[in-house]
Design an enzyme around this catalytic site. Structure first.
Site, PDB file in Angstrom:
ATOM      1  N   VAL A 133      -3.211  -8.241  -0.928  1.00 20.44           N
ATOM      2  CA  VAL A 133      -2.592  -8.975   0.183  1.00 20.44           C
ATOM      3  C   VAL A 133      -3.518 -10.039   0.784  1.00 20.44           C
ATOM      4  O   VAL A 133      -3.064 -10.884   1.557  1.00 20.44           O
ATOM      5  CB  VAL A 133      -2.101  -8.039   1.329  1.00 20.44           C
ATOM      6  CG1 VAL A 133      -0.994  -7.114   0.865  1.00 20.44           C
ATOM      7  CG2 VAL A 133      -3.247  -7.248   1.948  1.00 20.44           C
ATOM      8  N   ARG A 178       0.206   5.650  -2.011  1.00 20.95           N
ATOM      9  CA  ARG A 178      -0.529   6.855  -1.569  1.00 20.95           C
ATOM     10  C   ARG A 178      -0.536   6.900  -0.028  1.00 20.95           C
ATOM     11  O   ARG A 178      -0.183   5.926   0.640  1.00 20.95           O
ATOM     12  CB  ARG A 178      -1.946   6.867  -2.138  1.00 20.95           C
ATOM     13  CG  ARG A 178      -2.811   5.730  -1.669  1.00 20.95           C
ATOM     14  CD  ARG A 178      -4.233   5.949  -2.145  1.00 20.95           C
ATOM     15  NE  ARG A 178      -5.167   5.476  -1.169  1.00 20.95           N
ATOM     16  CZ  ARG A 178      -6.129   4.577  -1.439  1.00 20.95           C
ATOM     17  NH1 ARG A 178      -6.266   4.107  -2.652  1.00 20.95           N
ATOM     18  NH2 ARG A 178      -6.950   4.201  -0.486  1.00 20.95           N
ATOM     19  N   LYS A 193      -6.496  -4.132  14.428  1.00 22.50           N
ATOM     20  CA  LYS A 193      -5.223  -3.495  14.788  1.00 22.50           C
ATOM     21  C   LYS A 193      -4.702  -4.021  16.129  1.00 22.50           C
ATOM     22  O   LYS A 193      -3.488  -4.103  16.344  1.00 22.50           O
ATOM     23  CB  LYS A 193      -5.392  -1.968  14.820  1.00 22.50           C
ATOM     24  CG  LYS A 193      -5.704  -1.359  13.439  1.00 22.50           C
ATOM     25  CD  LYS A 193      -4.571  -1.554  12.442  1.00 22.50           C
ATOM     26  CE  LYS A 193      -4.788  -0.787  11.150  1.00 22.50           C
ATOM     27  NZ  LYS A 193      -3.700  -0.965  10.185  1.00 22.50           N
ATOM     28  N   TYR A 231     -12.183  -2.467  12.852  1.00 19.92           N
ATOM     29  CA  TYR A 231     -10.862  -1.849  12.646  1.00 19.92           C
ATOM     30  C   TYR A 231     -10.005  -1.976  13.914  1.00 19.92           C
ATOM     31  O   TYR A 231      -8.844  -2.413  13.864  1.00 19.92           O
ATOM     32  CB  TYR A 231     -11.066  -0.382  12.261  1.00 19.92           C
ATOM     33  CG  TYR A 231      -9.805   0.369  11.910  1.00 19.92           C
ATOM     34  CD1 TYR A 231      -9.170   0.170  10.681  1.00 19.92           C
ATOM     35  CD2 TYR A 231      -9.246   1.297  12.791  1.00 19.92           C
ATOM     36  CE1 TYR A 231      -8.014   0.877  10.357  1.00 19.92           C
ATOM     37  CE2 TYR A 231      -8.103   2.000  12.473  1.00 19.92           C
ATOM     38  CZ  TYR A 231      -7.490   1.795  11.257  1.00 19.92           C
ATOM     39  OH  TYR A 231      -6.346   2.495  10.935  1.00 19.92           O
ATOM     40  N   ASN A 259       1.982  -1.978   5.403  1.00 18.49           N
ATOM     41  CA  ASN A 259       1.244  -0.728   5.598  1.00 18.49           C
ATOM     42  C   ASN A 259      -0.197  -0.811   5.090  1.00 18.49           C
ATOM     43  O   ASN A 259      -1.065  -0.085   5.573  1.00 18.49           O
ATOM     44  CB  ASN A 259       2.004   0.397   4.865  1.00 18.49           C
ATOM     45  CG  ASN A 259       1.167   1.644   4.703  1.00 18.49           C
ATOM     46  OD1 ASN A 259       0.984   2.403   5.647  1.00 18.49           O
ATOM     47  ND2 ASN A 259       0.627   1.855   3.496  1.00 18.49           N
ATOM     48  N   GLY A 278       0.836  -1.211   0.000  1.00 15.78           N
ATOM     49  CA  GLY A 278       0.000   0.000   0.000  1.00 15.78           C
ATOM     50  C   GLY A 278       0.863   1.251   0.000  1.00 15.78           C
ATOM     51  O   GLY A 278       0.571   2.226   0.692  1.00 15.78           O
ATOM     52  N   ILE A 312      -3.686  10.919  10.770  1.00 13.82           N
ATOM     53  CA  ILE A 312      -2.707  11.380   9.776  1.00 13.82           C
ATOM     54  C   ILE A 312      -3.489  11.808   8.538  1.00 13.82           C
ATOM     55  O   ILE A 312      -4.421  11.099   8.119  1.00 13.82           O
ATOM     56  CB  ILE A 312      -1.724  10.243   9.402  1.00 13.82           C
ATOM     57  CG1 ILE A 312      -1.111   9.583  10.656  1.00 13.82           C
ATOM     58  CG2 ILE A 312      -0.633  10.743   8.453  1.00 13.82           C
ATOM     59  CD1 ILE A 312      -0.234  10.447  11.532  1.00 13.82           C
TER      60      ILE A 312
HETATM   61  P1  NAD Z   1      -4.875   4.917   2.327  1.00 16.54           P
HETATM   62  O1  NAD Z   1      -6.293   4.482   2.169  1.00 16.54           O
HETATM   63  O2  NAD Z   1      -4.464   6.246   1.812  1.00 16.54           O
HETATM   64  O3  NAD Z   1      -3.887   3.814   1.740  1.00 16.54           O
HETATM   65  C1  NAD Z   1      -4.093   2.439   1.980  1.00 16.54           C
HETATM   66  C2  NAD Z   1      -3.222   1.640   1.059  1.00 16.54           C
HETATM   67  O4  NAD Z   1      -3.492   0.253   1.309  1.00 16.54           O
HETATM   68  C3  NAD Z   1      -3.494   1.886  -0.426  1.00 16.54           C
HETATM   69  O5  NAD Z   1      -2.266   2.078  -1.094  1.00 16.54           O
HETATM   70  C4  NAD Z   1      -4.151   0.596  -0.913  1.00 16.54           C
HETATM   71  O6  NAD Z   1      -3.776   0.248  -2.246  1.00 16.54           O
HETATM   72  C5  NAD Z   1      -3.607  -0.420   0.065  1.00 16.54           C
HETATM   73  N1  NAD Z   1      -4.510  -1.554   0.185  1.00 16.54           N
HETATM   74  C6  NAD Z   1      -5.790  -1.536   0.636  1.00 16.54           C
HETATM   75  N2  NAD Z   1      -6.331  -2.775   0.537  1.00 16.54           N
HETATM   76  C7  NAD Z   1      -5.356  -3.580   0.026  1.00 16.54           C
HETATM   77  C8  NAD Z   1      -5.293  -4.958  -0.316  1.00 16.54           C
HETATM   78  N3  NAD Z   1      -6.339  -5.767  -0.146  1.00 16.54           N
HETATM   79  N4  NAD Z   1      -4.145  -5.440  -0.838  1.00 16.54           N
HETATM   80  C9  NAD Z   1      -3.071  -4.645  -1.019  1.00 16.54           C
HETATM   81  N5  NAD Z   1      -3.056  -3.332  -0.702  1.00 16.54           N
HETATM   82  C10 NAD Z   1      -4.192  -2.800  -0.200  1.00 16.54           C
HETATM   83  O7  NAD Z   1      -4.610   4.796   3.899  1.00 16.54           O
HETATM   84  P2  NAD Z   1      -3.496   5.429   4.862  1.00 16.54           P
HETATM   85  O8  NAD Z   1      -4.150   6.445   5.711  1.00 16.54           O
HETATM   86  O9  NAD Z   1      -2.291   5.789   4.108  1.00 16.54           O
HETATM   87  O10 NAD Z   1      -3.244   4.166   5.807  1.00 16.54           O
HETATM   88  C11 NAD Z   1      -2.083   3.367   5.735  1.00 16.54           C
HETATM   89  C12 NAD Z   1      -2.012   2.528   6.998  1.00 16.54           C
HETATM   90  O11 NAD Z   1      -1.969   3.378   8.140  1.00 16.54           O
HETATM   91  C13 NAD Z   1      -3.227   1.616   7.202  1.00 16.54           C
HETATM   92  O12 NAD Z   1      -2.808   0.389   7.728  1.00 16.54           O
HETATM   93  C14 NAD Z   1      -4.059   2.371   8.218  1.00 16.54           C
HETATM   94  O13 NAD Z   1      -4.886   1.520   8.969  1.00 16.54           O
HETATM   95  C15 NAD Z   1      -2.977   3.008   9.060  1.00 16.54           C
HETATM   96  N6  NAD Z   1      -3.430   4.186   9.812  1.00 16.54           N
HETATM   97  C16 NAD Z   1      -3.833   5.316   9.175  1.00 16.54           C
HETATM   98  C17 NAD Z   1      -4.240   6.413   9.941  1.00 16.54           C
HETATM   99  C18 NAD Z   1      -4.680   7.723   9.310  1.00 16.54           C
HETATM  100  O14 NAD Z   1      -5.113   8.605  10.068  1.00 16.54           O
HETATM  101  N7  NAD Z   1      -4.579   7.919   8.024  1.00 16.54           N
HETATM  102  C19 NAD Z   1      -4.245   6.334  11.326  1.00 16.54           C
HETATM  103  C20 NAD Z   1      -3.828   5.152  11.930  1.00 16.54           C
HETATM  104  C21 NAD Z   1      -3.412   4.085  11.163  1.00 16.54           C
END
Ligand code: NAD
Length: 246
Positions: free
Chosen positions: A65, A16, A160, A156, A91, A13, A189
């Site tokens: 994945v 982006r 986690k 979720y 990620n 992932g 984030i």
């Molecule tokens: P995002 O939605 O911008 O990116 C998620 C990425 O995961 C994408 O690139 C997508 O292609 C990939 N993805 C989703 N499903 C998939 C699959 N089945 N197979 C392969 N790839 C897959 O999200 P983000 O905010 O960048 O989040 C990234 C990580 O950080 C995640 O694990 C999320 O839970 C965690 N997170 C994010 C935040 C936040 O506030 N943004 C907070 C806590 C944790």
């Protein structure tokens, strides 16, 4: 900050959001980066364009994945093309929120499949390769929601929390092989994952964050690079929160 010259890094992932920040930080630190995505072609194309200057060290692959065979095929590709790798950053993650009583069965399973089962698949195949190498760093991206478990996020938060347990257990299994396994847990984030937050909720969350702002992907990336570095050799089974003091 850290030198990753000569190292091969896998980031799921990674085209982006937080993953993009992590991929770009490794590229700037001299690494060879294999970054993956599941469906968003335009984000992947934009990511490649933005990082044209690193074209020789960047490989963008598409797979899901949650499919064990796809994950196996990906690791076969890594072995053929690169021989081995040093770092895996799990990620990829999704959220599908709703109060539990209204939660669709499919929303429960989708979130578990990506956030937990997908990481099990990636870790399982990665450690087989890293154990042969007797060196490796695995960093799993969790969330502070495993601790706060806000309403509407039972799937979720549970996924986690499971990820933290998986991280701790695996870290013990592979410690004597020179492999460390750690978790980075972001707070809020600014990425697409939270772009749908209603304004009222956004303000309520901001008020609770001691640093009074949401974080940036680069701030998560800095912590990932530390845990992925050779310098972090005595850190394993740990959880590092990047959440502005939440
Ligand atoms: P995002 O939605 O911008 O990116 C998620 C990425 O995961 C994408 O690139 C997508 O292609 C990939 N993805 C989703 N499903 C998939 C699959 N089945 N197979 C392969 N790839 C897959 O999200 P983000 O905010 O960048 O989040 C990234 C990580 O950080 C995640 O694990 C999320 O839970 C965690 N997170 C994010 C935040 C936040 O506030 N943004 C907070 C806590 C944790």
């Amino acid at each position: 900050m850290f030198d990753f010259e000569g190292q091969t890094i896998i980031i799921t992932g990674g085209t982006r959001g937080i993953g993009k920040g992590i991929s770009e930080a490794f590229l700037k630190a001299g690494a060879r980066v294999i970054t993956t995505y599941s469906t968003n072609e335009s984000a992947a194309a934009r990511f490649k364009r933005d990082n044209e200057q690193f074209a020789g060290s960047l490989d963008v692959r598409k797979f899901d994945v949650t499919g064990y065979e796809e994950v196996e095929e990906f690791f076969r590709y890594i072995e053929t093309e690169y021989g081995s790798f040093e770092v895996l950053v799990n990620n990829a993650g999704i959220r599908k929120d709703s109060v539990l009583a209204m939660m669709k069965e499919s929303d429960w399973h989708d979130v578990m499949n990506v956030n937990l089962t997908g990481i099990f698949y990636m870790c399982k195949l990665a450690v087989m390769s890293l154990m042969r190498k007797r060196y490796g760093r695995i960093i799993n991206i969790g969330s502070v929601m495993e601790r706060y478990a806000f309403e509407g996020q039972a799937n979720y938060a549970a996924s986690k929390a499971g990820l933290v347990a998986l991280t701790r257990s695996l870290s013990k299994e592979v410690a004597t092989r020179g492999i460390t396994v750690n978790c980075v847990s972001p707070g809020f984030i600014t990425t697409e994952l939270i772009h749908d937050l209603p304004d009222k909720l956004r303000e309520a969350y901001l008020a609770r964050i001691p640093l009074k702002r949401f974080g940036e992907p680069e701030e998560v990336a800095a912590c990932v690079l530390f845990l992925a570095s050779r310098e972090a050799s005595y850190v394993t089974g740990s959880l590092l929160e990047v959440a502005g003091g939440l």
